[in-house]
Design an enzyme around this catalytic site. Sequence first.
Site, short mmCIF file in Angstrom:
data_model
loop_
_atom_site.label_atom_id
_atom_site.label_comp_id
_atom_site.label_asym_id
_atom_site.label_seq_id
_atom_site.Cartn_x
_atom_site.Cartn_y
_atom_site.Cartn_z
N GLY A 95 2.99 1.16 3.65
CA GLY A 95 3.55 -0.04 4.25
C GLY A 95 3.25 -1.25 3.40
N GLY A 147 0.84 -1.18 0.00
CA GLY A 147 0.00 0.00 0.00
C GLY A 147 0.88 1.23 0.00
N ASP A 182 -11.17 6.77 3.10
CA ASP A 182 -10.38 6.24 1.99
C ASP A 182 -11.05 4.97 1.45
OD1 ASP A 182 -8.37 6.02 0.10
OD2 ASP A 182 -6.90 5.15 1.48
P1 ADP Z 1 -2.46 0.63 2.77
O1 ADP Z 1 -2.90 1.51 3.90
O2 ADP Z 1 -0.99 0.68 2.59
O3 ADP Z 1 -3.25 0.85 1.52
P2 ADP Z 1 -4.05 -1.76 3.21
O4 ADP Z 1 -4.47 -2.07 4.62
O5 ADP Z 1 -5.09 -1.19 2.33
O6 ADP Z 1 -2.73 -0.88 3.24
O7 ADP Z 1 -3.50 -3.10 2.56
C1 ADP Z 1 -2.92 -3.09 1.26
C2 ADP Z 1 -3.40 -4.28 0.44
O8 ADP Z 1 -3.01 -5.50 1.10
C3 ADP Z 1 -4.92 -4.37 0.33
O9 ADP Z 1 -5.40 -3.61 -0.76
C4 ADP Z 1 -5.12 -5.86 0.12
O10 ADP Z 1 -4.86 -6.21 -1.24
C5 ADP Z 1 -4.01 -6.50 0.96
N1 ADP Z 1 -4.52 -6.83 2.31
C6 ADP Z 1 -4.56 -5.99 3.37
N2 ADP Z 1 -5.05 -6.60 4.46
C7 ADP Z 1 -5.34 -7.87 4.10
C8 ADP Z 1 -5.90 -9.01 4.79
N3 ADP Z 1 -6.24 -8.92 6.06
N4 ADP Z 1 -6.08 -10.14 4.09
C9 ADP Z 1 -5.74 -10.22 2.77
N5 ADP Z 1 -5.20 -9.19 2.08
C10 ADP Z 1 -5.00 -8.02 2.71
MG MG Z 2 -5.26 0.57 1.32
MG MG Z 3 -4.19 3.23 3.81
#
Ligand code: ADP
Ligand code: MG
Ligand code: MG
Length: 372
Positions: free
Chosen positions: A53, A50, A173
């Site tokens: 992170g 993302g 978001d």
């Molecule tokens: P950021 O704040 O950096 O965007 P996210 O929490 O949206 O981070 O996570 C980035 C990506 O990681 C998500 O779009 C998804 O594809 C994957 N992801 C995040 N959390 C999970 C989870 N619990 N299970 C499976 N995939 C996940």
């Molecule tokens: Mg995200």
């Molecule tokens: Mg985010």
Amino acid sequence: RLWIAMFMNGVIKKKNLDSVHLVESQTCQSSISQSLDFGNLKIEELIGNGRYGSVWKGVLNDQTVAVKIFNCHHKQYFVNERDIYTLPFMDHPSILKFFGAEEKSAHNGSPYIEYHLVLSYAPGGCLQDYLRKQTVSWITLCKMTQSITAGLSHLHSEIQKGDKRKPCIAHRDLSSRNILVKEDKSCIICDFGFSMQIAGSKCFVNGVEQNAETSSLCDVGTLRYMAPEILEGAVNLRDCESSLKQIDVYALGLIIWEVASRCSDLYQGMEVPPYKLPFEHEVGLNPSYEQMQVLVTRHKARPLFPDIWKDTNPAIRSLKETIEDCWDHDAEARLTALCVYERLLELPPLWERYKSGTVSAAVGSHLGAVAQ
Ligand code: ADP
Ligand code: MG
Ligand code: MG
């Protein structure tokens, strides 16, 4: 104070560790010698990258988990997200489950520390990737959109029971990348890095009250999903609770459109077109702020509905109207998430009635033809 919730034998226990302090993000040095009790946590495979992170698949006490890792420069998003997950009444089927948070030395042996959120793992990945690969049936469309909307409605509501209070939370978001798909194809909301707690006319980020006049209350989120009033810099800050909820509901409309655009039952046996992001058709993959502004605010453009969607089917008509009432140009005219949820609940019976009506009409005309 650092809140952690330790996951033990399937039970989440909250523990308030007064003795542990997070170091200041500016220094990026760890002052903590003890590590919190995630001794059994194994981090295995990168599953998502993302903005601030990376997200990894891991195993904690034989359970598959997701670990979201922030580096020390992005501590504020970690703190905000952790504080949202640990609010009362956040245990909801449409909100990603939080098992705990910890800070750790980076695994490459550097003196820097990183911050971990340990979350439940969603096997379907994010909704956007899911829709890119797969089409959905009408039943799945209903399940996905109802679960997303139930989650948003829960986030938006203030709940008070006894001495526990959940404030209204604006996600800020919402996008198909911040929605995950569970095994049973219901969906969950994740990524609360930008979320805001709202109490009356006051908004809080990281426990700090935001000044509506001076803070950048409204310029976060993902460009493609930004409501016209954000793009125009015309968010009504006098009632930030309603404004921020309306901004979330605008994005919800785009997300429901995305699911519907991949629903095979809406195309009457024709091939379902490949997945496209909202506005990808109009502005491609990397639109500028100005392009989005011209498109969404000035021209009031919204993603189009395919001609083949049958307006004679009242369920499809209602789905389209609901989407349009989410992304209305006039923020105050948009539905509340609860109202969207109630409308979506009506879709399956509408569809059933239409289908049984058309079947009996067809049978009736067939019998009529025989009689002649
Ligand atoms: P950021 O704040 O950096 O965007 P996210 O929490 O949206 O981070 O996570 C980035 C990506 O990681 C998500 O779009 C998804 O594809 C994957 N992801 C995040 N959390 C999970 C989870 N619990 N299970 C499976 N995939 C996940
Ligand atoms: Mg995200
Ligand atoms: Mg985010």
